[in-house]
Design an enzyme around this catalytic site. Structure first.
Site, mmCIF file in Angstrom:
data_model
loop_
_atom_site.group_PDB
_atom_site.id
_atom_site.type_symbol
_atom_site.label_atom_id
_atom_site.label_comp_id
_atom_site.label_asym_id
_atom_site.label_seq_id
_atom_site.Cartn_x
_atom_site.Cartn_y
_atom_site.Cartn_z
ATOM 1 C CB CYS A 112 -11.398 5.758 -50.433
ATOM 2 S SG CYS A 112 -10.578 4.161 -50.193
ATOM 3 C CG HIS A 154 -11.984 5.454 -44.660
ATOM 4 N ND1 HIS A 154 -12.707 6.121 -45.622
ATOM 5 C CD2 HIS A 154 -11.040 4.737 -45.330
ATOM 6 C CE1 HIS A 154 -12.228 5.807 -46.821
ATOM 7 N NE2 HIS A 154 -11.208 4.983 -46.672
ATOM 8 C CD GLU A 155 -7.701 3.923 -43.539
ATOM 9 O OE1 GLU A 155 -7.597 2.875 -44.206
ATOM 10 O OE2 GLU A 155 -7.788 5.057 -44.062
ATOM 11 C CG HIS A 158 -10.367 0.204 -46.336
ATOM 12 N ND1 HIS A 158 -10.938 0.027 -47.569
ATOM 13 C CD2 HIS A 158 -9.932 1.493 -46.313
ATOM 14 C CE1 HIS A 158 -10.864 1.164 -48.262
ATOM 15 N NE2 HIS A 158 -10.261 2.073 -47.516
HETATM 16 NI NI NI Z 1 -9.960 4.035 -48.015
#
Ligand code: NI
Length: 201
Positions: A112, A154-155, A158
């Site tokens: 990340c 992953h995004e 977030h």
């Molecule tokens: Ni990240």
């Protein structure tokens, strides 16, 4: 997420300014972000800054919270399993993952940009689909496998205030912390605003 290649199709708004990367621990990284409701020039400028910052940091995806902005938007430019690059902007994403017999986990490496210089394995479904809206407020849909599937998950994480460190074991987290600490001289507090092409090569 950090990238492995240098291929950059011009699918994202250009002309942005590289911004300082927000790190894990900043409150905005660990809470759900505001939905995007206004699709104006300011939003486009934010997306351009996010793209510039992602490329400067040599990443494949970046969420608005990673430059300290509390808005549910991410940009990405990421290869799928076949090496095909897909790039785009997604506001207010909703993730759809395979279920039942179509669900297969890929235990690949993940990193990340907000915890730079460290990678550990993180098991995630090997296919993912994201729906949402683009910069013009019109519906968008992206789906893929390989690193792209990991990136979309992953995004989207977030934007819900989840970092991948939340998804790994305590032992893996320790390894991740160690690698990050070791690499920290390469990532000063103003990173990646000071990054130049010459430093990357
Ligand atoms: Ni990240």
């Amino acid at each position: 997420m950090p990238s492995e290649t240098e291929t950059r199709p011009p699918a994202l708004p250009a002309g942005g300014r590289v911004r300082v990367m927000t790190r894990w621990g900043a409150p905005v990284m660990h809470r759900p972000q505001q939905q995007v409701t206004v699709f104006d020039d300011e939003l486009r400028e934010l997306a351009a800054d996010m793209a510039a910052t992602m490329y400067a940091a040599d990443g494949v995806g970046l969420a608005a919270c990673q430059i300290g902005v509390d808005l549910a938007m991410f940009v990405f430019d990421c290869p799928d399993a076949a090496g095909e690059h897909v790039a785009g902007v997604v506001c207010n994403p909703v993730l759809v993952l395979p279920e039942g017999k179509d669900r297969h986990l890929d235990d690949g490496e993940e990193g990340c940009l907000s915890f730079p210089g460290a990678f550990v394995n993180c098991a995630r479904p090997d296919q993912a689909e994201v729906t949402g809206v683009g910069l013009d407020g019109e519906p968008v849909r992206y789906a893929g496998d390989g690193l792209l599937a990991r990136c979309l998950q992953h995004e989207t994480d977030h934007l819900y205030g989840t970092v991948f460190g939340d998804r790994i074991s305590a032992k893996a987290r320790k390894r991740l912390q160690k690698a990050h600490d070791k690499a920290s001289p390469d990532y000063p507090a103003d990173w990646p605003t000071g990054v130049t092409e010459s430093r990357r090569t």
